[in-house]
Design a protein around this motif. Structure first.
Motif, mmCIF file in Angstrom:
data_model
loop_
_atom_site.group_PDB
_atom_site.id
_atom_site.type_symbol
_atom_site.label_atom_id
_atom_site.label_comp_id
_atom_site.label_asym_id
_atom_site.label_seq_id
_atom_site.Cartn_x
_atom_site.Cartn_y
_atom_site.Cartn_z
ATOM 1 N N UNK A 259 0.843 -1.187 0.000
ATOM 2 C CA UNK A 259 0.000 0.000 0.000
ATOM 3 C C UNK A 259 0.880 1.240 0.000
ATOM 4 N N UNK A 260 0.559 2.151 -0.857
ATOM 5 C CA UNK A 260 1.297 3.409 -0.929
ATOM 6 C C UNK A 260 0.660 4.427 0.021
ATOM 7 N N UNK A 261 1.507 5.225 0.628
ATOM 8 C CA UNK A 261 1.030 6.264 1.533
ATOM 9 C C UNK A 261 1.345 7.618 0.935
ATOM 10 N N UNK A 262 0.410 8.544 1.147
ATOM 11 C CA UNK A 262 0.561 9.864 0.545
ATOM 12 C C UNK A 262 1.569 10.727 1.288
ATOM 13 N N UNK A 263 1.829 10.403 2.553
ATOM 14 C CA UNK A 263 2.827 11.189 3.279
ATOM 15 C C UNK A 263 3.518 10.355 4.344
ATOM 16 N N UNK A 264 4.606 10.874 4.826
ATOM 17 C CA UNK A 264 5.440 10.190 5.801
ATOM 18 C C UNK A 264 4.692 9.952 7.118
ATOM 19 N N UNK A 265 3.908 10.922 7.549
ATOM 20 C CA UNK A 265 3.173 10.781 8.807
ATOM 21 C C UNK A 265 2.184 9.624 8.752
ATOM 22 N N UNK A 266 1.513 9.481 7.648
ATOM 23 C CA UNK A 266 0.560 8.387 7.476
ATOM 24 C C UNK A 266 1.280 7.035 7.547
ATOM 25 N N UNK A 267 2.425 6.953 6.896
ATOM 26 C CA UNK A 267 3.242 5.742 6.911
ATOM 27 C C UNK A 267 3.701 5.409 8.329
ATOM 28 N N UNK A 268 4.243 6.399 9.034
ATOM 29 C CA UNK A 268 4.734 6.175 10.386
ATOM 30 C C UNK A 268 3.613 5.785 11.336
ATOM 31 N N UNK A 269 2.468 6.414 11.193
ATOM 32 C CA UNK A 269 1.317 6.077 12.031
ATOM 33 C C UNK A 269 0.917 4.621 11.834
ATOM 34 N N UNK A 270 0.902 4.175 10.596
ATOM 35 C CA UNK A 270 0.571 2.779 10.290
ATOM 36 C C UNK A 270 1.572 1.827 10.932
ATOM 37 N N UNK A 271 2.857 2.133 10.806
ATOM 38 C CA UNK A 271 3.890 1.256 11.357
ATOM 39 C C UNK A 271 3.851 1.229 12.889
ATOM 40 N N UNK A 272 3.645 2.374 13.504
ATOM 41 C CA UNK A 272 3.567 2.426 14.963
ATOM 42 C C UNK A 272 2.346 1.659 15.455
ATOM 43 N N UNK A 273 1.204 1.865 14.824
ATOM 44 C CA UNK A 273 0.000 1.136 15.222
ATOM 45 C C UNK A 273 0.174 -0.367 15.076
ATOM 46 N N UNK A 274 0.850 -0.753 14.044
ATOM 47 C CA UNK A 274 1.006 -2.181 13.732
ATOM 48 C C UNK A 274 2.032 -2.868 14.638
ATOM 49 N N UNK A 275 3.131 -2.183 14.961
ATOM 50 C CA UNK A 275 4.247 -2.843 15.627
ATOM 51 C C UNK A 275 4.607 -2.314 17.014
ATOM 52 N N UNK A 276 3.891 -1.339 17.533
ATOM 53 C CA UNK A 276 4.293 -0.741 18.812
ATOM 54 C C UNK A 276 4.305 -1.752 19.955
ATOM 55 N N UNK A 277 3.301 -2.602 20.045
ATOM 56 C CA UNK A 277 3.269 -3.590 21.128
ATOM 57 C C UNK A 277 4.444 -4.551 21.042
ATOM 58 N N UNK A 278 4.739 -5.031 19.844
ATOM 59 C CA UNK A 278 5.841 -5.962 19.653
ATOM 60 C C UNK A 278 7.164 -5.318 20.080
#
Length: 95
Positions: free
Chosen positions: A1-20
């Protein structure tokens, strides 16, 4: 999935992997403070590099490798096996 901006990308990664990232840091460092430092540094490294991953497995492997490097940085010197990991140059080759 392509993200339109860096913040959107980082938010996705943090939401997905923060617990791990946090849980593994806590298990390894054994302190809340060091775990939080490792967590922050891993996601800061991600924000600086903004790597493009080929797959979800590649994402996870990159984050775990970055986390290992940060955990070793947070650990006091004289870590036994950790010294071998770094003296052979393995950590630098992973990132």
């Amino acid at each position: 999935m392509e993200y339109t901006n860096k913040n959107q990308y980082l938010e996705k990664m943090i939401n997905k992997y923060s617990n791990m990232v946090y849980r593994l840091a806590l298990v390894r460092t054994k302190t809340k403070e060091n775990s939080e430092d490792v967590y922050q540094e891993v996601f800061l490294r991600l924000a600086k590099k903004v790597p493009k991953f080929e797959s979800e497995e590649h994402e996870k492997a990159w984050l775990l490798t970055a986390q290992i490097a940060e955990i070793f940085t947070a650990q006091p010197p004289g870590g036994g096996a950790n010294d071998i990991f770094f003296s052979n140059g393995l950590a630098g080759n992973l990132l």
